[in-house]
Design a protein around this motif. Structure first.
Motif, PDB file in Angstrom:
ATOM      1  N   PHE A  27      -8.660  29.251 -19.886  1.00 12.07           N
ATOM      2  CA  PHE A  27      -9.801  27.888 -20.493  1.00 12.07           C
ATOM      3  C   PHE A  27     -11.443  28.724 -21.565  1.00 12.07           C
ATOM      4  CE2 PHE A  27      -8.158  25.699 -17.023  1.00 12.07           C
ATOM      5  CZ  PHE A  27      -8.135  24.529 -17.667  1.00 12.07           C
ATOM      6  N   LYS A  28     -11.302  27.914 -22.411  1.00  9.30           N
ATOM      7  CA  LYS A  28     -12.679  28.639 -23.045  1.00  9.30           C
ATOM      8  C   LYS A  28     -13.570  27.819 -22.364  1.00  9.30           C
ATOM      9  CE  LYS A  28     -10.778  27.882 -27.721  1.00  9.30           C
ATOM     10  NZ  LYS A  28      -9.124  27.680 -26.952  1.00  9.30           N
ATOM     11  N   MET A  29     -14.806  29.125 -23.497  1.00 13.54           N
ATOM     12  CA  MET A  29     -16.209  28.408 -22.370  1.00 13.54           C
ATOM     13  C   MET A  29     -16.518  26.923 -23.134  1.00 13.54           C
ATOM     14  SD  MET A  29     -18.483  29.912 -19.771  1.00 13.54           S
ATOM     15  CE  MET A  29     -18.474  32.328 -20.606  1.00 13.54           C
ATOM     16  N   GLU A  30     -16.289  26.954 -24.103  1.00 12.31           N
ATOM     17  CA  GLU A  30     -16.763  25.076 -25.288  1.00 12.31           C
ATOM     18  C   GLU A  30     -15.149  24.407 -24.660  1.00 12.31           C
ATOM     19  OE1 GLU A  30     -15.859  28.240 -26.188  1.00 12.31           O
ATOM     20  OE2 GLU A  30     -14.673  28.661 -28.104  1.00 12.31           O
ATOM     21  N   ASP A  31     -14.537  24.602 -23.524  1.00 13.53           N
ATOM     22  CA  ASP A  31     -13.830  23.763 -23.149  1.00 13.53           C
ATOM     23  C   ASP A  31     -14.836  23.443 -21.953  1.00 13.53           C
ATOM     24  OD1 ASP A  31     -11.827  23.864 -25.272  1.00 13.53           O
ATOM     25  OD2 ASP A  31     -10.700  25.416 -23.227  1.00 13.53           O
ATOM     26  N   LEU A  32     -15.220  23.837 -21.726  1.00 13.20           N
ATOM     27  CA  LEU A  32     -15.588  23.853 -19.919  1.00 13.20           C
ATOM     28  C   LEU A  32     -17.006  21.847 -19.882  1.00 13.20           C
ATOM     29  CD1 LEU A  32     -15.146  27.287 -18.264  1.00 13.20           C
ATOM     30  CD2 LEU A  32     -13.319  25.225 -18.166  1.00 13.20           C
ATOM     31  N   GLY A  33     -17.283  22.152 -18.664  1.00  8.12           N
ATOM     32  CA  GLY A  33     -18.435  21.026 -18.869  1.00  8.12           C
ATOM     33  C   GLY A  33     -18.567  20.927 -17.091  1.00  8.12           C
ATOM     34  N   ILE A  34     -20.153  20.359 -16.869  1.00  8.53           N
ATOM     35  CA  ILE A  34     -20.273  20.347 -15.464  1.00  8.53           C
ATOM     36  C   ILE A  34     -20.468  19.168 -15.415  1.00  8.53           C
ATOM     37  CG2 ILE A  34     -22.160  21.082 -14.244  1.00  8.53           C
ATOM     38  CD1 ILE A  34     -22.642  22.881 -15.791  1.00  8.53           C
ATOM     39  N   ASP A  35     -19.805  18.863 -14.208  1.00  7.72           N
ATOM     40  CA  ASP A  35     -19.554  17.618 -13.626  1.00  7.72           C
ATOM     41  C   ASP A  35     -20.926  17.594 -12.337  1.00  7.72           C
ATOM     42  OD1 ASP A  35     -19.301  14.784 -12.855  1.00  7.72           O
ATOM     43  OD2 ASP A  35     -16.966  15.468 -12.477  1.00  7.72           O
ATOM     44  N   VAL A  36     -22.170  16.374 -12.632  1.00  7.14           N
ATOM     45  CA  VAL A  36     -22.501  16.046 -11.942  1.00  7.14           C
ATOM     46  C   VAL A  36     -23.073  14.374 -10.876  1.00  7.14           C
ATOM     47  CG1 VAL A  36     -24.485  17.655 -12.490  1.00  7.14           C
ATOM     48  CG2 VAL A  36     -24.591  15.728 -13.699  1.00  7.14           C
ATOM     49  N   GLY A  37     -21.992  13.816 -11.407  1.00  9.17           N
ATOM     50  CA  GLY A  37     -21.185  12.537 -10.358  1.00  9.17           C
ATOM     51  C   GLY A  37     -22.016  11.457 -11.166  1.00  9.17           C
ATOM     52  N   MET A  38     -22.856  11.946 -11.784  1.00  9.98           N
ATOM     53  CA  MET A  38     -23.872  10.746 -12.550  1.00  9.98           C
ATOM     54  C   MET A  38     -23.719  10.128 -14.171  1.00  9.98           C
ATOM     55  SD  MET A  38     -27.552  12.774 -11.287  1.00  9.98           S
ATOM     56  CE  MET A  38     -27.601  13.805  -9.577  1.00  9.98           C
ATOM     57  N   PRO A  39     -24.273   9.239 -13.771  1.00 10.89           N
ATOM     58  CA  PRO A  39     -24.747   8.355 -15.344  1.00 10.89           C
ATOM     59  C   PRO A  39     -26.000   8.962 -15.685  1.00 10.89           C
ATOM     60  CG  PRO A  39     -25.225   6.962 -13.903  1.00 10.89           C
ATOM     61  CD  PRO A  39     -24.370   7.976 -12.948  1.00 10.89           C
ATOM     62  N   LEU A  40     -25.032   9.323 -17.210  1.00 11.17           N
ATOM     63  CA  LEU A  40     -25.835   9.512 -18.210  1.00 11.17           C
ATOM     64  C   LEU A  40     -27.947   9.836 -18.368  1.00 11.17           C
ATOM     65  CD1 LEU A  40     -27.262  11.678 -21.213  1.00 11.17           C
ATOM     66  CD2 LEU A  40     -26.538   9.196 -22.345  1.00 11.17           C
ATOM     67  N   ALA A  41     -28.382   8.379 -17.821  1.00 13.26           N
ATOM     68  CA  ALA A  41     -29.478   7.747 -17.746  1.00 13.26           C
ATOM     69  C   ALA A  41     -29.920   8.679 -16.543  1.00 13.26           C
ATOM     70  CB  ALA A  41     -29.273   6.556 -17.219  1.00 13.26           C
ATOM     71  N   GLN A  42     -29.603   8.769 -16.029  1.00 12.44           N
ATOM     72  CA  GLN A  42     -29.678   9.576 -14.309  1.00 12.44           C
ATOM     73  C   GLN A  42     -29.955  11.035 -14.127  1.00 12.44           C
ATOM     74  OE1 GLN A  42     -27.352   8.471 -10.911  1.00 12.44           O
ATOM     75  NE2 GLN A  42     -28.635   9.491  -9.085  1.00 12.44           N
ATOM     76  N   ALA A  43     -28.795  11.428 -15.128  1.00 16.06           N
ATOM     77  CA  ALA A  43     -28.374  13.416 -15.339  1.00 16.06           C
ATOM     78  C   ALA A  43     -29.983  13.754 -16.436  1.00 16.06           C
ATOM     79  CB  ALA A  43     -27.425  13.327 -15.482  1.00 16.06           C
ATOM     80  N   SER A  44     -29.987  12.624 -16.887  1.00 13.59           N
ATOM     81  CA  SER A  44     -31.507  12.711 -18.130  1.00 13.59           C
ATOM     82  C   SER A  44     -32.265  13.223 -17.000  1.00 13.59           C
ATOM     83  CB  SER A  44     -30.772  12.348 -19.180  1.00 13.59           C
ATOM     84  OG  SER A  44     -31.049  11.268 -19.264  1.00 13.59           O
ATOM     85  N   GLY A  45     -32.791  12.247 -16.410  1.00 15.09           N
ATOM     86  CA  GLY A  45     -34.457  12.227 -15.738  1.00 15.09           C
ATOM     87  C   GLY A  45     -34.328  13.854 -14.863  1.00 15.09           C
ATOM     88  N   MET A  46     -33.174  14.118 -14.143  1.00 13.45           N
ATOM     89  CA  MET A  46     -33.576  15.177 -13.334  1.00 13.45           C
ATOM     90  C   MET A  46     -32.977  16.468 -14.423  1.00 13.45           C
ATOM     91  SD  MET A  46     -31.390  13.049 -10.654  1.00 13.45           S
ATOM     92  CE  MET A  46     -32.080  13.678  -9.117  1.00 13.45           C
TER      93      MET A  46
END
Lengths: 335, 353, 338
Positions: free
Chosen positions: B133-152
């Motif tokens: 895996f390359k770094m750009e293939d990876l992402g972090i799942d926080v189990g929240m929709p965008l609106a909720q995630a970007s608030g925190m």
């Protein structure tokens, strides 16, 4: 402050000036003429940094923007008058063929390429500059080994976007000049138009050592991630001044980044966070000077950086001027 | 060796290992570190760069001896929140993307939030999966929709790996960030030991910031102190079955004492003599060029500083399961203390080359 | 909490005993009889008002894990996977062996790898478990060949209404069965907590043979690839959209009449339901539906992100609605479709 209040004819003069790393005199002259009425002292130091002081007391605040731009330097002249050259700063070698370059004396050259077996064979050694002359003697009347040249990239305004060569970092110089005209502070303000940033943050390093400021703010361009299928990055053109969080030369102190964002929010200045995976800027050198100098960076989002057609958004430029002015005015004895 | 001392070192390392402090964001470690060093030092303070200084006065105080170990850890930083609420990140310091897959992380946003760096399950994979895996293939799942995630969470928030520290057999200890918080623990042991030894010179133990992004805290703190002598404490590769013939330093055989251009020969000699005299194990570690540690920056500070380097053998460097032998930590702290106590009042032999 | 308790138990294929014993204690008050069959399946029966049809509910107890296959001279443990594990997800993870020993999965430090090596996946043969032992003799006192190593992930709330943990595949199904067994139905219910699903659906094959059901519901977890760079057509299932009904996988072509009936029932009852898209994977249904003269079988799954990794994720809503749907199926006359 509105966008109209900014005089882009100054920016045009700045970008079209000649100032590859190591040969920034022309830019220093344009800036000196512009800022004379707004500061108490102007001088150039050993490396060539242009330093403008606005008197004040107690604390010293340094504002840094670099005057130099990327370019090329002549390394050899052959018997037919063709030049071989190397790059100054981080130019993209595969974008060089058939560009026009200009020497300090105004002479133009065209970058040509030898016949290549395959496209990946394109290396600096396969390129030459054609001055339009036929032999070494004629060429030597125009250039010498060690002369540098810059790329041809006229200044154009398209709607609210501006494109030119050398926006990296004449836009930073422009923002610093405009802030100098506007900002009032009881502190001593040291506007440093630095040299040799593109070859390793060299001017900023010696200037910071000599001036020993209590705080430094650099103004430079950053990349964006808002063009088709580019690298992932959150910075977008037209979304405000960028506050640097991280690049290869500095992790901004969380206190400073928060202060910058608080001032921006309070003054309703649009801003965005910048996490830059490649690249460095003057604050990287400044913040490691002596026992460490607190430093921040205001970045102007720019596309096509290190090309003859760099592009910025005038709203972002206006926001950067507002933010730098507001930050300088926010600094008081209580901070 | 007292078991009590080993236990204390383990507790301190575990606390630091489970703490958070990506380069530039070490501040949450200030409290546990300053609290610990106040037990042994005469003065403890920080500077605006984030370095922590713990001064233990010597009887004459004629010269200043600097110890340096860095407290920052490699980690991640959020660079983008995508439309579905997944976080894209860059690395701060040298992180191997292959160790991140299937890993829980903590995002230090408005509050600390759990995230998962997931992978597509084998059921769905096409091809052999031989390319990492390359770094750009990876992402972090926080189990929240965008609106909720970007608030925190906002761009620039730091991310650390979620990892408890574990004690293995034979007082081995595994966890994240032992590079170089084990070195911080070594300095604590050293100052503790100095409490019962006679030493002439002032000792300033500096817990440095931002080593992993370019040895930055050591640069500014060494300039600030301008020491007469310095020893950096870091980690070095300990051998594993797949590094035979490449790595010769072993866990449990004592600290590695470096020699080479980065090291003042008298310091190497002094450390080796102290080890022999007090029957402490050590392993010589020849380093032919850049040591990649705080010692590299300190040596050329101001008018130059005679510098040494001792390292704790460590397996799986720059992963979340770095593994060391706690006994090496104790022995390293003791070695430094005996070395410091052995220094002559005029530092003869050390101040010239 | 039931899910947490089951998720944090260790029970790889062939070593399901801790899971089996826990489930036996949990269901004892609710069932009429139970027994452990010859290969380790736990079979519980609960009679109804009617004699038939006999309905089999199946969920597997086993989880993926690592098995120790060798101990090196200097005390490191070599291993292989039990069930399908991508070697790329286990590097630098702690593991637990025999409930008493902790180890970490190590490999050559990246600094010591050549540029070419760094771009390649590390295989199981390039990794090992480090328990801190100094020799084969010392390690052998704590660990025997054939012992299992398990991930140490704790079960916890995650994000917005989700759960994260290890072994959700298929302790989630076990938990759902336990909840169903607490209710009463007209038909006789046989709950099979099966073994060895991850190594080839082996427990279910035996259980289906000797329980001889008329209708079977396999309760599982399934891939949810609704993440990151995957486009919608690759998602298979999606978290939060209700249980997934299988249409086809590598082991089974599900009966279209049953699929239609389940869809209609869910829609009538207002229970969210998604179809599992994509034909890969397989589960106990593959053996059950081919048992003896054939058994009408459906498979209902809770969508699960990061299946077969140290940490997986499910939605609480999907779990709750899965149970509600099974409950409705058992109360309806759906089996009469046949």
């Amino acid at each position: 402050m509105t966008t109209e209040a900014l005089d882009y004819s100054l920016l045009k003069r700045l970008t079209q000036g000649f100032g590859p790393s190591g040969s920034e005199e022309g830019i220093a002259e344009i800036i000196t003429a512009e800022i004379k009425p707004y500061c108490d002292e102007i001088y150039r130091d050993t490396l060539g940094n242009l330093i403008a002081r606005k008197n004040g007391s107690q604390k010293k605040i340094m504002i840094a923007a670099h005057m130099d731009e990327i370019g090329i330097m002549v390394t050899h002249i052959d018997e037919h008058g063709y030049l071989r050259f190397t790059t100054i700063g981080g130019g993209h070698v595969n974008e060089l063929p058939h560009q026009r370059v200009y020497f300090r004396n105004g002479h133009m050259g065209i970058i040509g390429v030898e016949k290549l077996e395959k496209p990946t064979d394109l290396k600096l050694e396969k390129m030459y500059i054609d001055l339009g002359v036929t032999n070494r003697t004629e060429a030597q009347k125009i250039v010498e080994i060690g002369d540098s040249a810059v790329f041809n990239g006229p200044f154009e305004q398209v709607g609210q976007r501006l494109s030119s060569k050398a926006l990296d970092d004449r836009i930073g110089c422009f923002v610093a000049i405009e802030a100098m005209k506007r900002a009032n502070s009881s502190y001593e303000l040291l506007f440093v138009f630095t040299v040799q940033e593109e070859v390793g943050l060299r001017g900023a390093q010696t200037a910071a050592y000599a001036l020993e400021p209590d705080l430094a703010l650099a103004v430079d361009v950053t990349l964006t991630g808002d063009t088709p299928k580019t690298h992932r990055m959150d910075v977008k053109l037209g979304h405000g001044a960028a506050i640097k969080v991280y690049d290869r030369s500095m992790v901004t102190s969380p206190k400073i980044k928060r202060w910058m964002a608080e001032v921006a929010a309070r003054e309703h200045i649009p801003y965005q966070w910048e996490v830059l995976e490649a690249g460095r800027t003057d604050s990287g050198a400044i913040h490691l000077t002596k026992g460490g100098i607190p430093a921040g960076v205001i970045s102007i989002p720019a596309r096509y950086v290190h090309s003859p057609s760099e592009m910025v958004d005038s709203e972002d430029v206006a926001a950067a001027v507002q933010l730098l002015t507001a930050l300088l005015e926010d600094l008081g004895p209580e901070k | 060796m007292s078991n009590l001392q080993l236990q204390r070192a383990k507790d301190f390392i575990k606390e630091l290992s489970e703490g958070y402090g990506v380069s530039g964001y070490e501040f949450s470690l200030n409290h546990p570190i300053m609290q610990k060093f106040r037990e042994y030092a005469d003065e403890v303070h920080t500077d605006r760069f984030g370095n922590i200084y713990s001064l233990k006065k010597g009887t004459s105080g004629r010269y200043k001896m600097m110890l340096a170990a860095h407290m920052d850890e490699i980690g991640l930083m959020i660079k983008e929140i995508d439309q579905s609420g997944f976080l894209r990140f860059t690395t701060v310091g040298g992180v191997d993307p292959r160790t991140l897959v299937g890993q829980e992380v903590i995002i230090h946003g408005r509050e600390d939030i759990i995230g998962i760096i997931g992978a597509i399950p084998p059921h769905l994979q096409t091809g052999g999966g031989e390319d990492a895996f390359k770094m750009e293939d990876l992402g972090i799942d926080v189990g929240m929709p965008l609106a909720q995630a970007s608030g925190m969470i906002q761009i620039g928030d730091t991310v650390t790996l979620s990892r408890q520290g574990y004690e293995l057999l034979n007082h081995h200890f595994a966890g994240k960030s032992l590079d170089d918080r084990a070195g911080v623990a070594v300095m604590a042991v050293c100052l503790e030991e100095l409490g019962s030894l006679y030493h002439r010179h002032d000792v300033i133990a500096v817990t440095t910031a931002q080593e992993e992004v370019g040895i930055r805290g050591a640069l500014t703190s060494a300039y600030t102190i301008n020491p007469d002598l310095a020893v950096a404490i870091d980690v070095t590769h300990g051998s594993t079955p797949d590094t035979k013939g490449v790595v010769n330093i072993e866990l449990g055989k004592g600290p590695a004492v470096a020699l080479g251009p980065n090291i003042h020969p008298a310091i190497y000699k002094g450390l080796v003599e102290a080890a022999k005299e007090h029957r402490l194990p050590y392993q010589p570690e020849p380093i032919p060029g850049a040591s990649g540690t705080d010692a590299w920056a300190i040596q050329v500070t101001q008018a130059g500083v005679p510098t040494g380097l001792v390292s704790i053998p460590l397996r799986y460097m720059h992963t979340s399961v770095e593994t060391l032998d706690l006994q090496d930590v104790i022995n390293c702290g003791k070695l430094l203390a005996y070395f410091i106590a052995s220094l002559p009042d005029d530092l003869e032999g050390y101040l010239c080359y | 909490m039931l899910l947490k308790k089951l998720s944090e138990l260790n029970g790889a294929s062939g070593a399901e005993k801790p899971v089996r014993e826990t489930i036996m204690e949990l269901i004892r008050p609710y069932v009429d009889s139970m027994f452990v069959d010859k290969i380790g399946n736990l079979i519980a029966e609960k009679s109804g008002r009617l004699q038939g049809p006999r309905i089999l509910l199946a969920a597997h107890m086993d989880e993926i894990a690592l098995m120790i296959i060798d101990i090196t001279g200097d005390g490191f443990l070599k291993f292989k996977s039990v069930g399908g594990i991508d070697p790329r997800v286990i590097l630098s993870k702690p593991v637990r062996i025999n409930e008493s020993i902790t180890g970490v999965i190590g490999a050559k430090a990246i600094h010591l790898q050549k540029a070419g090596e760094r771009r390649k996946t590390l295989g199981f043969d390039q990794m090992y478990i480090d328990i801190g032992a100094k020799s084969r003799e010392e390690a052998s006192q704590r660990v025997a060949l054939g012992d299992y190593a398990y991930f140490t992930t704790s079960f916890a709330e995650f994000g917005d209404g989700l759960w994260k943990g290890k072994a959700l595949d298929d302790r989630v199904g076990c938990a759902a069965l336990i909840e169903i067994l607490q209710k009463d139905y007209d038909f006789p219910i046989i709950a099979a907590f099966t073994v060895q699903e991850e190594v080839g659906l082996r427990g279910a094959q035996v259980a289906a043979y000797h329980t001889n059901p008329d209708f079977a519901i396999v309760v599982e977890t399934t891939v949810a690839a609704d993440t990151q760079d995957r486009t919608e057509d690759e998602w298979v299932t999606e978290l939060g959209k209700g249980p997934a009904l299988s249409v086809m996988d590598r082991s089974t072509l599900y009966n279209p009449k049953l699929i239609r009936a389940v869809k209609e029932l869910a829609s009538a009852e207002g229970i969210p339901l998604q179809l599992r898209r994509g034909g890969g994977g397989g589960n106990d249904a593959g053996r059950i539906h081919l048992s003896k003269s054939g058994v009408a079988t459906i498979a209902l799954s809770v969508p699960c992100r990061y299946l077969h990794a140290p940490v997986s994720v499910i939605s609480d809503r999907d779990y709750r609605t899965l149970i509600a749907l099974i409950d409705q199926i058992l109360r309806s006359n759906l089996v009469k479709v046949l």
